[in-house]
Design a protein around this motif. Structure first.
Motif, PDB file in Angstrom:
ATOM      1  N   ASP A   1       0.839  -1.233   0.065  1.00 21.26           N
ATOM      2  CA  ASP A   1      -0.109  -0.095   0.065  1.00 21.26           C
ATOM      3  C   ASP A   1       0.925   1.281   0.198  1.00 21.26           C
ATOM      4  N   SER A   2       2.113   1.066  -0.013  1.00 18.75           N
ATOM      5  CA  SER A   2       2.887   2.304   0.234  1.00 18.75           C
ATOM      6  C   SER A   2       3.012   3.098  -1.595  1.00 18.75           C
ATOM      7  N   THR A   3       3.364   4.458  -1.267  1.00 17.20           N
ATOM      8  CA  THR A   3       3.295   5.142  -2.620  1.00 17.20           C
ATOM      9  C   THR A   3       4.491   4.475  -3.366  1.00 17.20           C
ATOM     10  N   THR A   4       5.656   4.146  -2.729  1.00 20.21           N
ATOM     11  CA  THR A   4       6.789   3.839  -3.473  1.00 20.21           C
ATOM     12  C   THR A   4       7.337   2.754  -2.746  1.00 20.21           C
TER      13      THR A   4
ATOM     14  N   ALA B   1       3.360   7.655  -6.864  1.00 20.49           N
ATOM     15  CA  ALA B   1       3.550   9.094  -6.412  1.00 20.49           C
ATOM     16  C   ALA B   1       2.730   9.945  -7.521  1.00 20.49           C
ATOM     17  N   LYS B   2       2.007  11.026  -6.987  1.00 24.28           N
ATOM     18  CA  LYS B   2       1.145  11.818  -7.996  1.00 24.28           C
ATOM     19  C   LYS B   2       2.023  12.417  -9.042  1.00 24.28           C
ATOM     20  N   SER B   3       3.320  12.820  -8.847  1.00 21.88           N
ATOM     21  CA  SER B   3       4.200  13.374  -9.684  1.00 21.88           C
ATOM     22  C   SER B   3       4.245  12.362 -10.962  1.00 21.88           C
TER      23      SER B   3
ATOM     24  N   GLU C   1       1.730  14.191  -2.729  1.00 24.19           N
ATOM     25  CA  GLU C   1       2.300  12.973  -3.606  1.00 24.19           C
ATOM     26  C   GLU C   1       1.664  11.554  -2.833  1.00 24.19           C
ATOM     27  N   LYS C   2       1.349  11.747  -1.605  1.00 25.52           N
ATOM     28  CA  LYS C   2       1.197  10.252  -0.922  1.00 25.52           C
ATOM     29  C   LYS C   2      -0.040   9.611  -1.587  1.00 25.52           C
ATOM     30  N   ASN C   3      -0.082   8.217  -1.452  1.00 23.57           N
ATOM     31  CA  ASN C   3      -1.088   7.526  -1.748  1.00 23.57           C
ATOM     32  C   ASN C   3      -2.331   7.506  -0.685  1.00 23.57           C
TER      33      ASN C   3
END
Length: 310
Positions: free
Chosen positions: A100-103, A124-126, A156-158
């Protein structure tokens, strides 16, 4: 009941529930409590599927590094498909990289294993925005220092769901991305997101999610429908979204897509590789219909990947 003791994933303090994995904080308000009790009938129904004889006949899936909890969409889909959660990678028919982590970093898997989402290492959103602009050929991001007028600022985060509209130009804040405001308004003073469940590049159905404009960036919905993909997306748009999913290395997940009323274009604003669902606001019958439809597509996808690899 679910053997993974999923309630241990949360911490409660001073009226706020914190998700240990992501750090997301959810105030324990009446609306949240209501959503939990709305979700329970579907949870118990899926639990009943697990004990049917057909639940032992499907493919075995090994999840790493985490095991999906009942609120993730893949959990009911697995049980509707008659699939099992394997105890080890060696006994599995497929390996699902579930984080579930963003990266995240790529996980080691057995040689020649069928692997799902292993190479989708950043949502990440970017990164999502950069891939979207490369595939679709037009921009979503803006430079807050030079942009004049309203723009969306979000983490940026999920799973943060902290978007807000700010006025530019302004100095960017660390950890935020800035995007153009998409006019996704629909009649009734609402905005509409198109949640597109994606499996191997296919979008079996679309869930238009609507909220009142005052709650534009909320994580809850006032209305969710189920529609056939061809009724809201052209074949060319579906092909572009499949190309985008491939560029994101996304084998399973959900795309949040907005259609701008001013130019008719699609904008992918979020990618979920561990998407939750079905949405709480849906009726129980629709939740079952969506789950079974996705289960059929998931089994087809596993069969196709099997024939490619074997």
């Amino acid at each position: 009941m679910h053997s993974a003791l999923w309630w241990r994933d949360f911490e409660y303090q001073d009226g706020v529930v914190t998700v240990k994995k992501t750090g997301v904080r959810v105030p324990l308000e009446p609306g949240v409590i209501g959503e939990f009790f709305n979700w329970l009938p579907f949870y118990f129904l899926v639990e009943s599927w697990r004990w049917k004889p057909a639940a032992q006949s499907g493919p075995k899936i090994w999840f790493a590094p985490d095991r999906p909890r009942p609120w993730y969409l893949i959990w009911p889909v697995l049980h509707a498909a008659g699939a099992q959660i394997a105890k080890t990678a060696s006994e599995a028919d497929a390996v699902f990289y579930f984080d579930d982590s963003t990266t995240c970093e790529r996980v080691a898997t057995p040689n020649n294993a069928r692997v799902i989402n292993r190479d989708c290492q950043s949502i990440a959103k970017s990164h999502v925005t950069a891939v979207f602009e490369r595939v679709f050929g037009y921009s979503l991001s803006v430079d807050p220092r030079s942009w004049t007028g309203p723009m969306v600022a979000k983490s940026e985060k999920n799973g943060a769901h902290d978007g807000r509209i700010v006025q530019g130009p302004c100095e960017p804040e660390p950890g935020l991305v800035y995007q153009r405001v998409i006019d996704n308004t629909v009649p009734g003073g609402m905005v509409e997101d198109l949640r597109c469940p994606t499996i191997g590049g296919r979008i079996p159905l679309v869930l238009p999610k609507r909220r009142y404009q005052a709650n534009r960036f909320a994580n809850s919905n006032d209305d969710v429908r189920v529609v056939e993909t061809d009724s809201v997306l052209s074949r060319e748009e579906q092909a572009k979204l499949a190309e985008f999913a491939a560029a994101m290395k996304l084998d399973w997940g959900g795309l949040d897509v907005l259609r701008d009323r001013t130019d008719g274009r699609l904008y992918v604003v979020d990618v979920n590789k561990t998407d939750m669902g079905p949405p709480i606001a849906m009726s129980l019958d629709d939740k079952i219909r969506v789950t079974r439809r996705l289960a059929d597509t998931f089994l087809e996808y596993l069969g196709e990947t099997s024939s490619v690899r074997n």
